[in-house]
Design a protein around this motif. Structure first.
Motif, PDB file in Angstrom:
ATOM      1  N   ARG A 108      40.619 -18.400  80.489  1.00  0.00           N
ATOM      2  CA  ARG A 108      42.084 -18.516  80.493  1.00  0.00           C
ATOM      3  C   ARG A 108      42.609 -18.898  81.869  1.00  0.00           C
ATOM      4  NH1 ARG A 108      44.001 -13.330  76.799  1.00  0.00           N
ATOM      5  NH2 ARG A 108      42.820 -13.895  74.928  1.00  0.00           N
ATOM      6  N   HIS A 109      42.023 -18.300  82.912  1.00  0.00           N
ATOM      7  CA  HIS A 109      42.470 -18.640  84.259  1.00  0.00           C
ATOM      8  C   HIS A 109      42.126 -20.090  84.595  1.00  0.00           C
ATOM      9  CE1 HIS A 109      42.580 -14.228  84.527  1.00  0.00           C
ATOM     10  NE2 HIS A 109      43.497 -14.412  85.447  1.00  0.00           N
ATOM     11  N   ALA A 110      40.965 -20.554  84.134  1.00  0.00           N
ATOM     12  CA  ALA A 110      40.588 -21.951  84.365  1.00  0.00           C
ATOM     13  C   ALA A 110      41.575 -22.881  83.658  1.00  0.00           C
ATOM     14  CB  ALA A 110      39.169 -22.197  83.859  1.00  0.00           C
ATOM     15  N   GLN A 111      41.957 -22.536  82.430  1.00  0.00           N
ATOM     16  CA  GLN A 111      42.932 -23.351  81.708  1.00  0.00           C
ATOM     17  C   GLN A 111      44.275 -23.358  82.434  1.00  0.00           C
ATOM     18  OE1 GLN A 111      42.507 -21.277  77.957  1.00  0.00           O
ATOM     19  NE2 GLN A 111      41.430 -23.002  77.031  1.00  0.00           N
ATOM     20  N   ALA A 112      44.658 -22.209  82.981  1.00  0.00           N
ATOM     21  CA  ALA A 112      45.932 -22.118  83.700  1.00  0.00           C
ATOM     22  C   ALA A 112      45.938 -23.035  84.923  1.00  0.00           C
ATOM     23  CB  ALA A 112      46.200 -20.677  84.111  1.00  0.00           C
ATOM     24  N   HIS A 113      44.810 -23.124  85.613  1.00  0.00           N
ATOM     25  CA  HIS A 113      44.718 -24.040  86.757  1.00  0.00           C
ATOM     26  C   HIS A 113      44.978 -25.472  86.313  1.00  0.00           C
ATOM     27  CE1 HIS A 113      43.439 -21.484  90.097  1.00  0.00           C
ATOM     28  NE2 HIS A 113      42.620 -20.853  89.271  1.00  0.00           N
ATOM     29  N   ALA A 114      44.421 -25.847  85.162  1.00  0.00           N
ATOM     30  CA  ALA A 114      44.614 -27.207  84.658  1.00  0.00           C
ATOM     31  C   ALA A 114      46.068 -27.455  84.287  1.00  0.00           C
ATOM     32  CB  ALA A 114      43.705 -27.441  83.457  1.00  0.00           C
ATOM     33  N   VAL A 115      46.729 -26.454  83.753  1.00  0.00           N
ATOM     34  CA  VAL A 115      48.145 -26.597  83.383  1.00  0.00           C
ATOM     35  C   VAL A 115      48.990 -26.846  84.631  1.00  0.00           C
ATOM     36  CG1 VAL A 115      50.155 -25.376  82.466  1.00  0.00           C
ATOM     37  CG2 VAL A 115      47.959 -25.234  81.274  1.00  0.00           C
ATOM     38  N   ARG A 116      48.679 -26.155  85.685  1.00  0.00           N
ATOM     39  CA  ARG A 116      49.491 -26.258  86.910  1.00  0.00           C
ATOM     40  C   ARG A 116      49.382 -27.628  87.571  1.00  0.00           C
ATOM     41  NH1 ARG A 116      47.297 -20.814  87.589  1.00  0.00           N
ATOM     42  NH2 ARG A 116      48.946 -19.311  87.084  1.00  0.00           N
ATOM     43  N   VAL A 117      48.287 -28.332  87.347  1.00  0.00           N
ATOM     44  CA  VAL A 117      48.143 -29.653  87.977  1.00  0.00           C
ATOM     45  C   VAL A 117      48.553 -30.777  87.030  1.00  0.00           C
ATOM     46  CG1 VAL A 117      46.314 -28.857  89.512  1.00  0.00           C
ATOM     47  CG2 VAL A 117      45.718 -29.906  87.313  1.00  0.00           C
ATOM     48  N   SER A 118      49.113 -30.415  85.877  1.00  0.00           N
ATOM     49  CA  SER A 118      49.545 -31.444  84.919  1.00  0.00           C
ATOM     50  C   SER A 118      50.964 -31.168  84.446  1.00  0.00           C
ATOM     51  CB  SER A 118      48.587 -31.485  83.729  1.00  0.00           C
ATOM     52  OG  SER A 118      48.460 -30.189  83.147  1.00  0.00           O
ATOM     53  N   PRO A 119      51.939 -31.192  85.359  1.00  0.00           N
ATOM     54  CA  PRO A 119      53.322 -30.861  85.005  1.00  0.00           C
ATOM     55  C   PRO A 119      53.997 -31.880  84.095  1.00  0.00           C
ATOM     56  CG  PRO A 119      53.216 -31.721  87.241  1.00  0.00           C
ATOM     57  CD  PRO A 119      51.803 -31.536  86.792  1.00  0.00           C
TER      58      PRO A 119
END
Length: 247
Positions: free
Chosen positions: A142-153
């Protein structure tokens, strides 16, 4: 033949219900009510999945969906590089290419995927697919997915998958179609095992898994209330993900 089978099933169901409701304190278990309720739920679910009707693609809907920024999120932790590369290759063979792909190495200890990354970044660029590749301290999927979300606004739809997910060529195109309805916030993909021919245990497990998706989940989808999504292939409206990112 289908009608005959359904008529026989209906007759058997009616007979079963009549027998079950013939209460006799000396012979009837206290759990009779539980069995009756569960039986009715299963029968209802079996018929409900027939009510699900996938939305048909029209040129107008296709234009709307093609304008969406679709980002695929790929968390990876100690994954076999071959499986990871096979999954990334499947993204580039889509009938509807993703707008961007974001790979997050969740602190893998066995490999740094250097060879995969060296191949992937030029291949994605050549296909016109934006991409990022992050390596972060291990914190879980989940934390890895959250990192991806933050770099794809800029993403409007997020597609999540596993590091060994291999998409069918029309997976992205098909998973987007239900989003033509504004009320749809998430879409579940259909998952099958790649090693289904390995042995009988895998075959039986895969059969059970696919039936659960095509019956249980389709029945829930008919009333817009799917309780569990597909880890190896799921799509979400980006606003829903961002609103719940902290939790």
């Amino acid at each position: 033949m289908s009608i005959v089978v359904l008529l026989l099933a209906t007759a058997w169901t009616a007979h079963h219900a009549v027998v079950a409701f013939e209460f006799d304190p000396k012979t009837t278990s206290r759990l009779t009510i539980v069995w009756i309720v569960l039986f009715l739920v299963f029968i209802l679910q079996t018929f409900m999945y027939h009510l699900e009707r996938p939305r048909k693609m029209t040129p107008r809907i296709a234009r709307r969906l093609n304008e969406l920024h679709v980002a695929i999120i790929v968390p990876a932790y100690n994954e076999d590089p071959g499986y990871l590369k096979a999954g990334l290759e499947s993204f580039l063979r889509q009938t509807r290419l993703p707008s961007s792909v974001h790979v997050v190495d969740d602190g893998s200890k066995n490999t740094d995927y250097a060879d995969v990354r060296a191949w992937w970044e030029p291949a994605a660029h050549a296909a016109g697919v934006k991409t990022t590749w992050q390596r972060v301290p291990n914190g879980g999927k989940r934390h890895a997915q959250a990192h991806a979300v933050r770099v794809s606004p800029d993403a409007e739809i997020y597609i999540t998958c596993d590091s060994d997910s291999i998409f069918a060529p029309n997976a992205v195109e098909q998973v987007l179609i239900p989003f033509a309805r504004p009320r749809v916030q998430s879409v579940a993909g259909l998952i099958v095992a790649a090693n289904v021919r390995a042995n009988w245990l895998v075959r039986i497990t895969d059969l059970w898994f696919v039936v659960c998706q095509l019956v249980d989940r389709s029945g829930q989808s008919a009333v817009g209330a799917v309780m569990v999504n597909s880890g190896p292939l799921a799509a979400y409206r980006a606003a829903v993900v961002r609103d719940n990112l902290d939790s």
